[in-house]
Design a protein around this motif. Structure first.
Motif, PDB file in Angstrom:
ATOM      1  N   ASN A  60       0.828  -1.206   0.000  1.00  0.00           N
ATOM      2  CA  ASN A  60       0.000   0.000   0.000  1.00  0.00           C
ATOM      3  C   ASN A  60       0.863   1.257   0.000  1.00  0.00           C
ATOM      4  O   ASN A  60       0.563   2.229  -0.694  1.00  0.00           O
ATOM      5  N   GLY A  63       2.389   1.679  -3.357  1.00  0.00           N
ATOM      6  CA  GLY A  63       1.355   2.182  -4.270  1.00  0.00           C
ATOM      7  C   GLY A  63       1.100   3.666  -4.073  1.00  0.00           C
ATOM      8  O   GLY A  63       0.963   4.422  -5.039  1.00  0.00           O
ATOM      9  N   MET A  64       1.075   4.084  -2.802  1.00  0.00           N
ATOM     10  CA  MET A  64       0.841   5.510  -2.523  1.00  0.00           C
ATOM     11  C   MET A  64       1.982   6.357  -3.053  1.00  0.00           C
ATOM     12  O   MET A  64       1.770   7.450  -3.580  1.00  0.00           O
ATOM     13  N   SER A  66       3.727   5.690  -5.575  1.00  0.00           N
ATOM     14  CA  SER A  66       3.699   5.678  -7.039  1.00  0.00           C
ATOM     15  C   SER A  66       2.517   6.462  -7.608  1.00  0.00           C
ATOM     16  O   SER A  66       2.469   6.682  -8.819  1.00  0.00           O
ATOM     17  N   SER A  67       1.583   6.850  -6.751  1.00  0.00           N
ATOM     18  CA  SER A  67       0.345   7.452  -7.262  1.00  0.00           C
ATOM     19  C   SER A  67       0.597   8.760  -7.996  1.00  0.00           C
ATOM     20  O   SER A  67      -0.079   9.062  -8.979  1.00  0.00           O
ATOM     21  N   SER A  68       1.587   9.542  -7.524  1.00  0.00           N
ATOM     22  CA  SER A  68       1.840  10.823  -8.191  1.00  0.00           C
ATOM     23  C   SER A  68       2.521  10.606  -9.540  1.00  0.00           C
ATOM     24  O   SER A  68       2.322  11.385 -10.476  1.00  0.00           O
ATOM     25  N   PRO A  71      -0.807   6.951 -11.852  1.00  0.00           N
ATOM     26  CA  PRO A  71      -2.020   6.451 -11.190  1.00  0.00           C
ATOM     27  C   PRO A  71      -2.356   5.015 -11.601  1.00  0.00           C
ATOM     28  O   PRO A  71      -2.886   4.247 -10.786  1.00  0.00           O
ATOM     29  N   THR A  73      -0.204   2.580 -12.367  1.00  0.00           N
ATOM     30  CA  THR A  73       0.651   1.674 -11.587  1.00  0.00           C
ATOM     31  C   THR A  73       0.165   1.571 -10.150  1.00  0.00           C
ATOM     32  O   THR A  73       0.105   0.489  -9.565  1.00  0.00           O
ATOM     33  N   SER A  74      -0.189   2.713  -9.588  1.00  0.00           N
ATOM     34  CA  SER A  74      -0.681   2.733  -8.213  1.00  0.00           C
ATOM     35  C   SER A  74      -1.943   1.884  -8.077  1.00  0.00           C
ATOM     36  O   SER A  74      -2.106   1.142  -7.100  1.00  0.00           O
ATOM     37  N   GLU A  75      -2.812   1.989  -9.084  1.00  0.00           N
ATOM     38  CA  GLU A  75      -4.059   1.204  -9.052  1.00  0.00           C
ATOM     39  C   GLU A  75      -3.745  -0.296  -9.137  1.00  0.00           C
ATOM     40  O   GLU A  75      -4.356  -1.106  -8.440  1.00  0.00           O
ATOM     41  N   SER A  78      -2.430  -1.487  -5.903  1.00  0.00           N
ATOM     42  CA  SER A  78      -3.453  -1.509  -4.846  1.00  0.00           C
ATOM     43  C   SER A  78      -4.251  -2.813  -4.836  1.00  0.00           C
ATOM     44  O   SER A  78      -4.877  -3.150  -3.832  1.00  0.00           O
TER      45      SER A  78
ATOM     46  N   ARG B 119      10.097  -1.267  -3.164  1.00  0.00           N
ATOM     47  CA  ARG B 119       9.882  -0.985  -4.588  1.00  0.00           C
ATOM     48  C   ARG B 119      10.877  -1.771  -5.455  1.00  0.00           C
ATOM     49  O   ARG B 119      10.513  -2.335  -6.489  1.00  0.00           O
TER      50      ARG B 119
END
Lengths: 180, 172
Positions: A60, A63-64, A66-68, A71, A73-75, A78, B119
């Motif tokens: 998590n 993912g957070m 990577s969100s910026s 999105p 990849t972050s999804e 998740s 990562r």
């Protein structure tokens, strides 16, 4: 008598509270339907050259982070609940690893995993299995055994292999692998 | 208590307390002169009242007074420091334990370096998945040719993707 019971109750309560985090961490991945027990080859080949155990909490956070950047990849991250990797160097004969490969394959079949791709060459076996429960993908397992190494990968959660390349590009991490 | 006590008690008490009117007092006096029992009851009541008036108030010993006066202060002091009682001390001692326990149960927030390491590990895992994908694609291609290999890998990917879509629909 009443005091003795109260003391026992308090001690029991504290012991239970202290053991909860340890139990939760150990069982975080094992209780998930997408978890695969690969057995232990360390008695034959020594400790794995690579061991990876990423739980849902750490994923998590990744993912957070990577969100910026992406999105998508972050999804994708998740949807993952855990990633486990064990890689052994097979300097001696690979028979034990091949035997473990077969045992794990049998266990996967008997516990509802479905084969996606299998390659059975004399010097190389590759197996990709997927587990779905009520139409939901719960995990993917990849095992590769050749004369040099045995690779066991267990992805718990949902993963679309077609998205892997996109994620690899996004991570921009140098991973040196022998892809012969 | 005889019948006269019950009958005349109220009037006798009123007489002794000076609450009886002059007429009633004269009437009671007349009745008492004819009734020896009533007269005796009035005399006894009067003597009792006189004896009670003569009783002096004895002062308590100084030590007893001191101890009695100290009781409210001690009671108040006990309340103020009641947290030192064993049950409260045990409860207070348990608070840090509960706080530590709860903090252990909370997921730790990893540092930036730990996330970067995770990562990297994720990338390694995906690289090995990619490696397996490359091997299987190569084997399929060598067996059935490039066009058919793409069709096979494509159908596999679609099958997996359909599972994801199925999950999304269920979530929706």
């Amino acid at each position: 008598m009443k005091r003795l019971f109260r003391n026992k109750f308090v001690i029991g309560l504290l012991c239970t509270l202290f053991s909860l985090p340890v139990i939760a961490q150990e069982d975080e991945l094992k209780d998930l339907p997408g978890y695969v027990d690969f057995g232990d080859l360390s008695l034959t080949y020594g400790e794995p050259k690579i061991t990876i155990n990423l739980g849902g909490t750490m994923l998590n956070f990744v993912g957070m982070m990577s969100s910026s950047e992406s999105p998508e990849t972050s999804e994708m991250i998740s949807k993952l609940k855990g990633i486990r990797v064990q890689i052994y160097s097979l300097e001696e004969n690979a028979d034990v690893a091949r035997s473990q490969f077969s045992d794990t394959k049998s266990n996967l079949k008997s516990s509802g995993w479905e084969p996606i791709v299998q390659v059975n060459e004399d010097d190389e076996q590759v197996l990709v299995y997927m587990k779905a429960v009520d139409g939901n993908m719960e995990g993917m397992t990849v095992m590769v055994v050749d004369d040099e190494e045995a690779v066991f990968v267990n992805v718990i959660g949902q993963l679309n292999p077609a998205e892997l390349a996109q994620v690899m590009d996004q991570f921009d991490v140098n991973v040196d692998l022998d892809l012969d | 208590m005889n019948e006269y006590d019950e009958k005349w008690e109220e009037r006798i008490n009123a007489l002794l307390d000076g609450e009886l009117s002059a007429d009633d007092a004269e009437r009671l006096k007349a009745e008492a002169s004819d009734d020896r029992e009533l007269a005796r009851a009035i005399v006894e009541a009067y003597q009792l009242q006189k004896a009670m008036d003569e009783v002096k108030v004895e002062r308590a010993p100084a030590s007893l007074s001191k101890r009695l006066n100290a009781i409210p202060r001690e009671h108040s002091k006990a309340r103020t420091f009641s947290f030192l009682q064993p049950r409260w001390a045990m409860a207070l001692a348990a608070i840090p334990l509960v706080v530590i326990t709860l903090s252990l149960m909370q997921p730790d927030t990893p540092s930036a370096s730990e996330i970067a390491k995770a990562r990297q590990e994720m990338a390694i895992a995906f690289a090995y998945l990619d490696k397996a994908n490359a091997i299987t694609s190569r084997e399929i291609e060598s067996s059935v040719g490039h066009t058919l290999a793409d069709a096979v890998t494509g159908s596999v990917n679609r099958a997996i993707k359909s599972q994801n879509l199925n999950s999304k629909e269920k979530e929706a």
